[in-house]
Design a protein around this motif. Structure first.
Motif, short mmCIF file in Angstrom:
data_model
loop_
_atom_site.label_atom_id
_atom_site.label_comp_id
_atom_site.label_asym_id
_atom_site.label_seq_id
_atom_site.Cartn_x
_atom_site.Cartn_y
_atom_site.Cartn_z
N ARG A 17 84.79 89.43 9.26
CA ARG A 17 85.72 88.82 10.04
C ARG A 17 86.48 89.75 11.07
O ARG A 17 86.68 89.01 12.23
CB ARG A 17 86.73 88.29 8.70
CG ARG A 17 88.03 87.50 9.36
CD ARG A 17 87.52 86.10 9.99
NE ARG A 17 86.95 85.39 9.14
CZ ARG A 17 87.54 84.49 8.43
NH1 ARG A 17 88.64 84.10 8.87
NH2 ARG A 17 86.62 83.64 7.60
N ARG A 70 84.23 89.76 14.14
CA ARG A 70 84.16 88.64 14.80
C ARG A 70 85.29 88.52 15.81
O ARG A 70 85.16 88.06 17.11
CB ARG A 70 83.91 87.34 14.24
CG ARG A 70 82.50 87.36 13.66
CD ARG A 70 82.17 85.86 12.72
NE ARG A 70 82.67 85.80 11.71
CZ ARG A 70 82.57 86.33 10.39
NH1 ARG A 70 81.62 86.92 10.30
NH2 ARG A 70 83.31 85.82 9.35
N LEU A 83 82.68 90.95 3.81
CA LEU A 83 83.22 89.89 4.42
C LEU A 83 84.45 90.15 5.51
O LEU A 83 84.59 89.92 6.41
CB LEU A 83 83.70 88.81 3.21
CG LEU A 83 82.79 88.07 2.61
CD1 LEU A 83 83.50 87.53 1.22
CD2 LEU A 83 82.18 87.11 3.40
N LEU A 92 88.08 84.47 2.30
CA LEU A 92 86.94 84.54 3.35
C LEU A 92 85.67 84.06 2.94
O LEU A 92 84.79 84.29 3.70
CB LEU A 92 87.22 86.13 3.82
CG LEU A 92 88.58 86.73 4.45
CD1 LEU A 92 88.12 88.01 5.01
CD2 LEU A 92 89.00 85.53 5.45
N LEU A 145 91.00 78.10 6.49
CA LEU A 145 91.18 79.16 5.49
C LEU A 145 91.60 78.53 4.21
O LEU A 145 92.59 77.33 4.31
CB LEU A 145 92.23 80.21 5.59
CG LEU A 145 91.85 81.40 6.72
CD1 LEU A 145 93.01 82.05 6.97
CD2 LEU A 145 90.49 81.92 6.38
N ALA A 179 89.85 88.62 1.19
CA ALA A 179 88.39 88.62 0.79
C ALA A 179 88.24 88.89 -0.74
O ALA A 179 87.39 88.30 -1.12
CB ALA A 179 87.38 89.74 1.66
N ALA A 224 92.38 91.59 5.72
CA ALA A 224 91.30 91.00 5.61
C ALA A 224 90.59 91.44 4.29
O ALA A 224 90.06 90.38 3.62
CB ALA A 224 90.36 91.17 6.84
#
Length: 142
Positions: free
Chosen positions: A96, A99, A92, A84, A111, A79, A75
């Protein structure tokens, strides 16, 4: 001759046993024939497997897609590229992953990367593992 794996249904879920390494290799080969990008993470959100299409869609280095790579690390790379959204890449990426870990069991989000639009679907399974699929929606949207 022993089977590569044995599937046994218990309480509405399937558990795999016998020769898990061979099973993992077989699943990896099967996943490479799927038209979607596919990645599976364990309950610690560490990579179990990803197919070549997942790697290609997100333009990730092959060296990152080995078992045990944290989802947060992947991620963070996305990012930093702006995939992201705008803002601090670390925040960020952490947001992510949080979540995905704590939000709804099923999520879907677009995306954008490399001129393409992907629909990312994530599903958390009962054991806490995560399955992510990517579908290229560029032709449908443009």
């Amino acid at each position: 001759e022993r089977p590569i794996f044995a599937a046994q249904e218990q309480h509405n879920h399937i558990s795999m046993s016998e020769q898990p390494q061979a099973m993992s290799l077989a699943l990896g080969e099967i996943a490479d024939h799927v038209q979607q990008g596919l990645a599976v993470f364990d309950s610690a959100f560490e990579l179990v497997m990803a197919n070549a299409r997942y790697r290609d869609m997100l333009d990730l280095p092959e060296s990152m897609l080995h078992p045990g790579t944290p989802l947060l690390e992947l991620a963070l790379v996305l990012a930093r590229r702006g995939v992201l959204g705008e803002g601090d890449p670390a925040r960020l990426a952490q947001g992510r992953v949080q979540r995905l870990r704590e939000g709804p069991a099923v999520t879907s989000a677009p995306l954008r990367h490399g001129g393409h639009v992907f629909e990312a679907h994530a599903r958390r399974l009962r054991d806490g593992s995560l399955v992510v699929s990517l579908l290229n929606e560029t032709a449908r949207i443009t």
